[in-house]
Write an enzyme that holds these catalytic residues in place. Structure first.
Site, PDB file in Angstrom:
ATOM      1  CE  LYS B  73      23.349  32.620  88.134  1.00 15.60           C
ATOM      2  NZ  LYS B  73      23.981  32.342  89.247  1.00 15.60           N
ATOM      3  CB  SER B 148      22.032  30.249  92.451  1.00 11.60           C
ATOM      4  OG  SER B 148      22.934  31.122  91.886  1.00 11.60           O
ATOM      5  CB  SER B 172      26.131  29.583  92.229  1.00  5.15           C
ATOM      6  OG  SER B 172      24.648  29.408  93.291  1.00  5.15           O
TER       7      SER B 172
END
Lengths: 98, 479
Positions: B73, B148, B172
């Site tokens: 990420k 997210s 997330s």
């Protein structure tokens, strides 16, 4: 629609604190959105928390201290590599006040 | 291919790390135009890492993740590789250091195929708040991948990598895992170091893996968990052998089912998939017991005060001075105001404003302090519940993946979709999403398993046992 939870003046004040330059349209929209959200958040007041301690931390580590000793090496070029403007080993910025 | 399978084939030299990396990079090239799961693809770096991994594999010095392609990420600082947090304000930021988690994975010889897409500064539940466009769901390109950590979830589901790293502050990791049909784990707060992970809300953020199976996720978790003096909140507790905990047996495990999590507003197909999973667990010998988490309804309100307050402090550093975007300005105040105005997206600005307001003079007690007290009550709910059960089972989200643009007009509506995940962050507990079925449109549904503090073994064991008992069949994605 429910009475506004935050005034336009408050929005401007908070934007100043947060160092965010907002357009007039953004100010209006944020007033509506923040009012909406704060209206929802109000439900916390349904709970009696007079005898409840606040939780700031959910980890068990507490606030550990360490030796005040340097453990890394100076690397000014690496640290300045992302600088939008630099002057030798200094970050260059516009003057602080006019 | 799972990590477990890849590991075996690499060990037997049936495939090389280079071939594995090449396959992932080719897959990325093929699907990325439709998926947009990656912000930066690291072709050269990945092949170099794969070459080094092959050397180690040949020499017989190969840790568990050697040669395994991972997506990272774009919130993890990776030395020499652009790290943007999906924000314009960091679009050109190249960290001079690695996050601790990244260092650990490098030491294992893992291969980083790229930095995955996310909601800007981890603020969002759909990856629609990215400055680099949304990530689409591999099961339906008109739908969101969740957020997210949407890029990481989609990348694993679409076979662009074998596993990926995400972060979870309010759901997330778990929510995108559920939406994309993969396993996602948010460990106990403080189990994994946050050093080098760009901070959103420091008392809530946690590092965690995505993978196709619970076993794979356990492997990655074991590789990154553990003490770190550079993160003062990081726990020094020894890390158990998570793989060893996967004994395949759930007999006599008490599974708590919170009555407040099965109420109106949940998609009936989600409910039926989750209840189906609970029935299967019972058939395997687990015992479901009803529990109550009475303060569930207050979690979202408490979270959106605490997280935004912490975020307003954490994001104060983005000022155009030392790194990132700098707007032209005549003086320093203008520099901050304009840089931040131009650099942050709408959701980020909204949360900074909310958080700043909650902490400001005259409102601190009414909002922030109040929310912290409610947090104590929520934590107390779980403590009481774990007296009568070993793990808690729940849905991950009230719906399956919604359509792109469906919730972007109403921020509060988007926030309300975090209802089942958010309490777990407030309480600092471990939570995992594992796929448990599909809805009528073929969209994945996740089952959430929540454990007591440092109870990762319990939830991994339950999830793995059920997965291995064939409780769920993975369908191919549509890319």
């Amino acid at each position: 629609m429910a009475e506004s939870k935050i005034s336009l003046e408050q929005v401007r004040h908070v934007a100043r604190l947060a160092r965010l330059e907002l357009t007039a349209a953004e100010e209006q929209r944020l007033q509506l959105e923040l009012s909406d959200i704060l209206g929802y958040v109000d439900k916390l007041n349904q709970l009696d928390t007079a005898e409840v301690a606040p939780t700031a931390q959910v980890g068990e580590a507490g606030t550990p201290a360490r030796e005040d000793a340097v453990t890394n090496r100076a690397a000014p070029d690496a640290m300045l590599a992302n600088a939008p403007a630099r002057d030798g080993f200094l970050f260059k910025v516009p003057r602080i006040i006019d | 291919m799972t990590i477990a399978e890849a590991r075996e084939r690499l060990r037997r030299r049936e495939i090389s790390a280079r071939e594995l990396a090449r396959a992932c990079l080719d897959r990325i090239a093929a699907v990325e135009p439709r998926l947009n799961a990656f912000i930066t693809v690291c072709e050269t770096e990945a092949m170099a890492q794969a070459e080094e991994a092959d050397r180690r594999l040949k020499a017989g010095d190969a840790p568990a993740l050697c040669g395994i392609p991972l997506g990272i990420k774009d919130i993890y600082c990776t030395r020499g590789v652009r790290t943007t947090c999906a924000s314009r304000i960091l679009s050109n930021f190249v960290p001079p250091f690695d996050a601790t988690t990244i260092e650990k994975l490098r030491a294992q010889g893992a291969v980083f195929v790229g930095k995955t897409n996310m909601d800007e500064f981890a603020m969002g539940s759909s990856t629609e708040n990215s400055a680099f466009g949304p990530t689409r769901n591999p099961y339906d390109l008109e739908r969101v991948a969740g957020g997210s950590s949407g890029g990481s979830a989609a990348a694993v589901a679409a076979d662009e990598c074998l596993a990926a790293l995400g972060t979870d502050t309010g759901g997330s990791i778990r929510e995108p895992a559920s939406f994309c049909g993969v396993v996602g784990i948010k460990p106990t707060y403080s189990r994994v170091s946050r050093y080098g992970v760009v901070a959103y809300a420091s008392s809530l953020d946690q590092v965690g893996p995505f993978a196709k199976t619970v076993r794979d996720a356990a492997l990655v978790l074991g590789a990154v968990a553990g003490a770190d003096p550079r993160d003062s909140t990081c726990s020094a507790r020894p890390v158990p052998d998570y793989e060893a905990a996967l004994v395949g047996d759930v007999r006599a495990i008490r599974v708590g089912v919170p009555r407040e999590y099965f109420v109106e507003g949940m998609d009936p197909e989600v409910e039926s998939a989750v209840r189906g999973a609970l029935a299967r667990l019972e058939a395997m010998g687990a015992r479901c017991v009803e529990i109550s988490l009475p303060h569930t309804g207050y979690a979202i309100a408490a979270y959106y005060v605490i997280a935004t307050a912490e975020a307003s402090a954490n994001l104060a550093r983005y000022d155009g001075v030392r790194y990132g975007l700098r707007a032209p300005a005549a003086n320093s105040i203008e520099l901050y105001n304009r840089t931040r105005a131009q650099g942050f997206g709408a959701e980020v600005k909204r949360r900074i404003m909310l958080g700043t307001f909650a902490l400001s003079a005259g409102y601190y007690d009414a909002y922030y302090l109040k929310a912290q007290k409610v947090r104590t009550l929520i934590r107390g709910d779980f403590e009481a519940a774990f007296k009568t059960c070993d793990v808690i089972a729940a849905p991950v989200a009230p719906t399956t993946a919604f359509k792109l643009g469906e919730k972007t007009d109403d921020p509060l509506q988007m926030y309300l979709s975090d209802i089942f995940t958010i309490s777990v962050n407030l309480a600092g507990l471990p939570g995992m999403s594992a796929p448990c079925g599909y809805d009528g449109r073929g969209m994945p549904v996740g089952l959430q398993l929540i454990g007591p503090p440092f109870g990762e073994e319990a939830i991994l064991r339950a999830g793995d046992a059920w997965e291995r008992a064939g409780g769920f069949e993975r369908r191919p994605t549509r890319v």
